[in-house]
Design a protein around this motif. Structure first.
Motif: not given
Length: 211
Positions: A127, A151-152, A158, A161-164, A185, A189
């Protein structure tokens, strides 16, 4: 993907700032009952390893901001491994990355990877990063010998995310974490390229999966 296939891909996570030992035990009970892994606070690792020796235990290093010194992160990781952790999720130093100090980011991860014989996942905190910065972070993690990129932390506005996930999967296996609360969700992923899911809603995710 049915429940038995999905369960070992989930790190059932109990990492809030008010997490008590009882919360950790409840999380371990859920992980054991459903066949998931668990991601728990560092202070609880030794107790958790004794309480649930059959559950794969991940814990965090430099959490949640990643701005500890290299030596502190290395000692955190070694202490956690010696206490019984099976995997480490370490937050990269986003400040150094954004300053263009990619070699420092790599060296810090490399030092931790060399210090422990267990998988190290690098948390990027996507994010906070541009796509170019995400790529540089993934390159640093790969060069350092990290097993996965994540990712996080789940503490930013946030999360996954699928694009990440798709971008990161070009470099290393991906753990998608942050805001994943349902089977749909989680499935999105995995479809995007994730190989692991980190979520405090592990049980709800599995209950939504096909039997």
């Amino acid at each position: 993907m049915n429940r038995s296939e999905l369960a070992p891909l989930i790190d059932h996570t109990v990492l809030g700032p008010e997490t008590t030992p009882a919360d950790v035990r409840d999380g371990l009970d859920a992980a054991r009952r459903h066949g998931m892994n668990a991601c728990i606070p560092p202070y609880a690792v030794e107790e958790a390893a004794a309480y649930a020796p059959d559950v794969t235990l991940a814990t965090v290093v430099g959490f949640p901001h990643g701005q500890n010194t290299r030596e502190t992160k290395r000692r955190e990781g070694v202490t956690a491994w010696q206490a019984g952790a099976d995997e480490l999720d370490v937050v990269i130093n986003v400040g150094r990355l954004r300053a263009g100090e990619d070699d420092a980011v790599r060296a810090e991860l490399e030092e931790l990877v060399a210090a422990v014989p267990i998988p190290v996942k690098a948390i990027l905190e996507t994010a906070l990063l541009s796509d170019a910065e995400k790529r540089r972070a993934c390159e640093a993690a790969a060069a350092a010998g990290a097993a996965m990129v994540k990712t996080s932390t789940g503490f930013e506005a946030s999360g996954a995310r699928t694009d990440d996930v798709a971008l990161m999967s070009e470099y290393l296996p991906v753990k998608a974490s942050g805001g994943i609360g349902s089977y749909d969700e989680a499935a999105a992923m995995l479809e995007a390229g994730a190989e692991r899911i980190g979520a405090s809603s592990g049980v709800a995710i599995l209950e939504g999966a096909p039997e």
